[in-house]
Write an enzyme that holds these catalytic residues in place. Structure first.
Site, PDB file in Angstrom:
ATOM      1  N   HIS A 155       0.836  -1.216   0.000  1.00  0.00           N
ATOM      2  CA  HIS A 155       0.000   0.000   0.000  1.00  0.00           C
ATOM      3  C   HIS A 155       0.867   1.263   0.000  1.00  0.00           C
ATOM      4  CE1 HIS A 155      -3.268  -2.789   1.217  1.00  0.00           C
ATOM      5  NE2 HIS A 155      -2.313  -3.301   1.990  1.00  0.00           N
ATOM      6  N   SER A 276      14.465  21.875 -16.135  1.00  0.00           N
ATOM      7  CA  SER A 276      13.258  22.663 -16.373  1.00  0.00           C
ATOM      8  C   SER A 276      13.660  23.968 -17.045  1.00  0.00           C
ATOM      9  CB  SER A 276      12.571  22.955 -15.043  1.00  0.00           C
ATOM     10  OG  SER A 276      11.762  24.110 -15.147  1.00  0.00           O
ATOM     11  N   LYS A 282      15.754  22.116 -11.121  1.00  0.00           N
ATOM     12  CA  LYS A 282      15.065  20.867 -11.456  1.00  0.00           C
ATOM     13  C   LYS A 282      15.972  19.820 -12.099  1.00  0.00           C
ATOM     14  CE  LYS A 282      10.826  20.555 -10.179  1.00  0.00           C
ATOM     15  NZ  LYS A 282       9.892  20.219 -11.190  1.00  0.00           N
ATOM     16  N   GLU A 289       9.104   8.872 -16.667  1.00  0.00           N
ATOM     17  CA  GLU A 289       7.725   9.331 -16.887  1.00  0.00           C
ATOM     18  C   GLU A 289       7.252   8.978 -18.296  1.00  0.00           C
ATOM     19  OE1 GLU A 289       7.274  13.533 -15.445  1.00  0.00           O
ATOM     20  OE2 GLU A 289       9.283  13.091 -14.697  1.00  0.00           O
TER      21      GLU A 289
END
Ligand code: ARG
Length: 457
Positions: A155, A276, A282, A289
């Site tokens: 979980h 970024s 970043k 992704e």
């Protein structure tokens, strides 16, 4: 003019030509198409349907067309509709009317079926190489950083301490199963449809086994109608890809969360991270992704192939021309994702100290207290309850398990002895799990050995 225009008075509308052509996607398999024609011509000569001279001229012509396609010197126009007609048309241009004998005892229906099976054999082979490289990258990582203690999650909540190697091997085994599924699918793909004709076979004395052997197929598709109508092997290949992508997306998601400062377990290597355009600090795990995102594309490809064939009457229907865009995308996307994922694993760094202290006293050791009591003869259900009450006791103090003393333990159950507190060491907890497939380091290294054997074998 199309090669089939004998019974027509007018040609197709320009819009119709653009609508019906499959050349764009077919060009990805021109090598397979010409290989099929070379084998077919050789067989036709062997059974006496072509003279040796005719076969030699056709062969030479096909090799010229192939060279022209390879070098981009021949760019067939859409009026030629598909790769089969583009090759035959150019062949006849080069060697004259004798080129028209090549299409004896075959149809575009068995040609396209043959081309796709050959394409699949080659590209599923490449996909398997990428998956194998991923298993290797994971196993190498287990050997390099596997003895790093991390929380095993259920979980996404801390469950029990495990070695990172135990976790990574879970992924490695899953990818190894993708490889097994792929090999299994390849066994069914490896059958030649060539010589099926439109669907009914041919009156000419062809030898389908011979063309199958020349093309390197393991056998022939038994039934000519099945040979041209079947697309289940494409669905199966896409299903194998979809399942692999589902697995890769889980790994990708973990890389995304593990590389956040909140988890801080890994740092994605420069080669697979991006910055970024506005936030200078970043360092984004875009590769992971994209893998996660591209899984959706591949599931879509599988759906497209299932729905395309659903309810379709036998044998060939033009709907089937829609198969390659989805199939090629599924296989190529999955291969790219496997390769990128291997690259990420090879170049990331593991923060080995991340959980060394953080797991000390953590409630993820609650199972240890229960297991300790089990060794003292307490039924597990009762032991579980006692351990749960100890967690509650600590929480009420606003403390973790480091608050426990032998006295507190004994207040909760008389079976606790002086050695009980030693069970609360996270590393010892992992090392106690020596059961087959457990997280104990000896089991991790045993599995590494088994996997290495499979990779070498
Ligand atoms: N371009 C067609 C395809 O991709 C080849 C087979 C055409 N056969 C036919 N009967 N129109 O499926």
């Amino acid at each position: 003019m199309a090669l089939w225009d004998g019974r027509f008075e007018g040609g197709p509308a320009e819009e119709m030509q653009r609508f019906s052509e499959s050349l764009g996607v077919d060009l990805k398999m021109f090598e397979e198409d010409i290989a099929g024609s070379l084998a077919h011509a050789a067989m036709l000569a062997e059974v006496g349907l072509l003279t040796a001279d005719e076969a030699a001229r056709i062969r030479e012509g096909l090799l010229t067309v192939r060279a022209e396609l390879r070098e981009g010197r021949y760019r067939p126009g859409i009026a030629l509709e598909d790769i089969h007609m583009a090759v035959e048309h150019r062949l006849i241009e080069i060697i004259g009317d004798v080129g028209g004998k090549l299409h004896t005892a075959r149809s575009r229906n068995d040609q396209v079926a043959t081309d796709v099976r050959l394409w699949l054999k080659r590209h599923l082979g490449l996909l398997d190489e990428a998956l194998q490289a991923l298993v290797e990258a994971l196993v190498d990582r287990v050997e390099a950083d596997g003895r790093t203690l991390i929380p095993g999650f259920t979980h996404l909540q801390r469950g029990q301490p495990v070695w990172l190697g135990h976790h990574l091997l879970a992924h490695a085994w899953a990818v190894q199963r993708d490889r097994a599924r792929l090999a299994d699918a390849l066994g069914r793909i490896d059958r030649s449809p060539l010589g099926a004709g439109a669907m009914a076979g041919t009156p000419h004395p062809i030898d389908r086994r011979r063309t199958a052997a020349l093309l390197g197929f393991g056998g022939v598709v038994e039934n000519a109608m099945d040979a041209v109508a079947a697309r289940d092997h494409l669905q199966e290949a896409a299903a194998v890809c979809a399942i692999a992508m589902s697995q890769l997306s889980r790994m990708a998601e973990e890389l995304v969360i593990w590389s956040t400062p909140e988890f801080g377990l890994v740092r994605v290597g420069d080669a697979y991270a991006t910055g970024s355009s506005i936030m200078p600090q970043k360092r984004n795990p875009d590769a992971a992704e994209l893998v996660r995102g591209k899984s959706g594309r591949v599931f879509g490809d599988l759906s497209a192939l299932l729905v395309m064939a659903k309810g379709l009457p036998l044998a060939y229907n033009r709907d089937l021309q829609e198969d390659r865009e989805a199939l090629f995308d599924a296989v190529e996307t999955t291969r790219a994702c496997a390769s990128i994922t291997a690259g990420m694993w090879r170049t990331l760094t593991v923060n080995r100290g991340r959980y060394a202290e953080a797991l000390r006293g953590d409630f993820l050791l609650a199972t240890e207290l229960a297991d300790y009591l089990v060794t003292r003869g307490v039924p597990f259900r009762e032991a579980h309850h006692v351990s749960g009450r100890l967690v509650r006791w600590c929480e009420r103090q606003g403390r973790d398990f480091t608050a426990l003393t032998l006295e507190v333990l004994r207040e909760h159950h008389a079976s606790f002895e002086a050695d009980a507190l030693a069970w609360l060491d996270p590393e010892a907890a992992a090392e106690r799990r020596t059961s087959f497939g457990g997280t104990a380091w000896a089991e991790v290294t045993r599995q590494v050995g088994v996997l290495r054997g499979m990779l070498d074998g």
